[in-house]
Design an enzyme around this catalytic site. Structure first.
Site, PDB file in Angstrom:
ATOM      1  N   ALA A 155       1.061  -1.243  -0.038  1.00  0.00           N
ATOM      2  CA  ALA A 155       0.093   0.065  -0.016  1.00  0.00           C
ATOM      3  C   ALA A 155       0.931   1.344   0.039  1.00  0.00           C
ATOM      4  O   ALA A 155       1.807   1.242   0.739  1.00  0.00           O
ATOM      5  CB  ALA A 155      -1.003   0.123   1.142  1.00  0.00           C
ATOM      6  N   SER A 156       0.707   2.081  -0.883  1.00  0.00           N
ATOM      7  CA  SER A 156       1.325   3.395  -0.918  1.00  0.00           C
ATOM      8  C   SER A 156       1.641   4.322   0.068  1.00  0.00           C
ATOM      9  O   SER A 156       2.634   4.946   0.175  1.00  0.00           O
ATOM     10  CB  SER A 156       0.709   4.151  -2.251  1.00  0.00           C
ATOM     11  OG  SER A 156      -0.674   4.792  -1.757  1.00  0.00           O
ATOM     12  N   SER A 206      -9.571  -5.581  -0.336  1.00  0.00           N
ATOM     13  CA  SER A 206     -10.891  -5.461  -0.672  1.00  0.00           C
ATOM     14  C   SER A 206     -11.407  -6.769  -1.519  1.00  0.00           C
ATOM     15  O   SER A 206     -10.705  -7.138  -2.498  1.00  0.00           O
ATOM     16  CB  SER A 206     -11.268  -4.084  -1.039  1.00  0.00           C
ATOM     17  OG  SER A 206     -10.850  -4.036  -2.698  1.00  0.00           O
ATOM     18  N   GLU A 227      -7.217 -13.044   0.564  1.00  0.00           N
ATOM     19  CA  GLU A 227      -7.767 -12.641   1.770  1.00  0.00           C
ATOM     20  C   GLU A 227      -8.187 -11.507   1.769  1.00  0.00           C
ATOM     21  O   GLU A 227      -7.717 -10.561   1.614  1.00  0.00           O
ATOM     22  CB  GLU A 227      -6.586 -12.810   2.691  1.00  0.00           C
ATOM     23  CG  GLU A 227      -7.241 -13.160   4.320  1.00  0.00           C
ATOM     24  CD  GLU A 227      -7.269 -11.676   4.949  1.00  0.00           C
ATOM     25  OE1 GLU A 227      -8.389 -11.062   4.899  1.00  0.00           O
ATOM     26  OE2 GLU A 227      -6.351 -11.159   5.477  1.00  0.00           O
ATOM     27  N   CYS A 261      -8.725  -7.292   9.621  1.00  0.00           N
ATOM     28  CA  CYS A 261      -9.628  -8.074   8.749  1.00  0.00           C
ATOM     29  C   CYS A 261     -10.123  -9.410   9.699  1.00  0.00           C
ATOM     30  O   CYS A 261     -11.294  -9.529   9.948  1.00  0.00           O
ATOM     31  CB  CYS A 261      -8.893  -9.028   7.886  1.00  0.00           C
ATOM     32  SG  CYS A 261      -7.978  -7.919   6.418  1.00  0.00           S
TER      33      CYS A 261
END
Length: 452
Positions: A155-156, A206, A227, A261
């Site tokens: 992720a950025s 997502s 996942e 999650c």
């Protein structure tokens, strides 16, 4: 340019230039070359390098913990514990990988026949920001020991963590290219995944992202593991230990500012004990101390990004508009959201139907245990779940009825290297961790030798 922003102070930490197409190509070439050398090593040699990784993580846990806290806001105590968990997982696989991947003799009419497990090649990992070290390491450690090499698209907002993880493997002696971070956005994923040198993909994220990646991987006939989060049920039966259940429920829901999650998101309680349980939950929520996540006194930091806090605010307000009742929390300052507890939540409300990825817990009343199981399964998700009862025979029977990848009885929902982790329904497919996880990205090859 990508920017890393401290979610507590909203100060910009660092900017990162995206990898150009030529840089991506160079990294793919390095991965391809590294696979040839890395996979040629014996498993015992690869294990030696991973023991180095475990020690390096342990020696630098404070530094990496501070980096995580600065980039995505979890408390420093949680961040350091995350690094320790990664180190322990290295040790777990170092201790067990040889037996997990040993040739398996099969009794057939042949002179000899066996199954052997061989690596596939470069594996692309698309990972989220919420556990920026653990999400990556639980893929990377078993995959590397099995002989694959890793390409990380992180992720950025946590590119500092991505580069730190690359540093860990490099400083632990792994060959150049065995693990590399790609500083790219999601638009670059399709081209990378379609490259013939990339053999498989794993994604945590997502449902929309999972569907897209699975579609691309399917079009290329490449293995994928997904996942995709969940709306995990925590079922409280009338005979549960309410004191312990409430304490664990609040910890499960509010750790990492609710950005997990596998966490108790829907508290489903038998009617006869709902008031008692609610009172205990409110007590434990009241003990949470928000503030600077670098401060040892803080027990819950901010959410990782402003848009994530926006989404939690939308979910609880939409649910209240349909009849849910706010019992606590909801005040917000930037990314800092006071822990929310909603009562009278029912199917059809956002807080029931959607994944709530933040400090929002909901109370759902069940008539009896059968109704509790029905409500737990009334979800498109199926990642984790928890069941609280003193009757262990009942627990065994009901656990088998819950539609989820895991059920934790009288305990905290979590991932653990000893057991498989993953979900069903729209929570994804495939498994990470344990013996099952290390075999996701290998060629399960049959060798059959005829009698002469």
């Amino acid at each position: 340019m990508f920017a890393s922003i401290n979610p507590y102070s909203q100060k910009k930490l660092k900017t990162y230039r995206p990898d150009s197409q030529s840089v991506i190509e160079r990294k793919l070439k390095q991965a391809d070359r590294a696979f040839a050398d890395w996979s040629a090593l014996s498993i015992s040699e690869r294990i030696g390098y991973l023991r180095n990784v475990s020690q390096y993580l342990t020696d630098n846990k404070q530094r990496y913990g501070e980096l995580m806290t600065a980039e995505m806001g979890k408390t420093l105590k949680e961040a350091v514990a995350e690094v320790e968990k990664c180190a322990a997982t290295c040790t777990y696989y170092a201790d067990h990988a040889e037996s997990f991947l040993a040739d398996q003799p099969i009794d057939t009419e042949a002179k000899s026949s066996f199954i052997t497990y061989q690596p596939l090649g470069p594996v692309l990992a698309i990972m989220p920001w919420n556990f920026p070290f653990w999400q990556v390491m639980r893929f990377a450690i078993p995959s590397l020991i099995a002989g694959n090499v890793g390409l990380l698209k992180h992720a950025s907002n946590v590119f500092g963590c991505a580069l730190a993880i690359e540093e860990i493997f490099r400083e632990s002696g792994l060959p150049e290219g065995a693990f590399q971070s790609l500083l790219v956005d999601s638009s670059a994923v399709e081209g990378i995944l379609k490259d013939k040198r990339v053999k498989a993909v794993t994604l945590t994220g997502s449902g929309h992202a999972g569907a897209s990646v699975a579609s691309i991987a399917g079009s290329q006939i490449k293995k994928s593991v997904l996942e995709l989060g969940g709306s995990d049920a925590l079922i409280i039966l009338a005979d549960a230990d309410l004191d312990k259940a409430a304490q664990v429920a609040v910890k499960s829901r509010m750790q990492n500012a609710g950005q997990s999650c596998i966490a108790a998101k829907r508290f489903i309680i038998e009617k006869s004990v709902k008031k008692e349980f609610t009172d205990r939950v409110l007590h434990h929520i009241g003990q949470i101390k928000q503030g600077d996540p670098m401060d040892d006194a803080t027990t819950m930091g901010p959410m990782a990004r402003l848009n994530l806090a926006d989404d939690i605010e939308r979910q609880y307000r939409e649910s209240m508009a349909k009849g849910a009742k706010l019992l606590s929390g909801g005040l917000r300052s930037g990314c800092n959201v006071a822990p929310i507890l909603l009562d009278k939540v029912k199917p059809g409300m956002a807080a029931f139907d959607e994944e709530t990825f933040g400090p929002l817990a909901v109370l759902i009343e069940a008539k009896d245990e059968a109704d509790a199981i029905r409500l737990a399964n009334q979800s498109e998700f199926g990642l984790g779940s928890a069941l609280w009862t003193r009757d262990l025979e009942k627990a065994d029977r009901l656990a088998r009825q819950i539609q989820a990848g895991s059920v934790f009885v009288n305990g905290l929902m979590r991932s653990d290297p000893h057991v498989p982790f993953g979900g069903i329904k729209t929570s994804g497919f495939g498994r990470e961790l344990s013996e099952v996880g290390i075999k996701e990205f290998v060629n399960v090859k049959t060798v059959w030798v005829e009698k002469t």
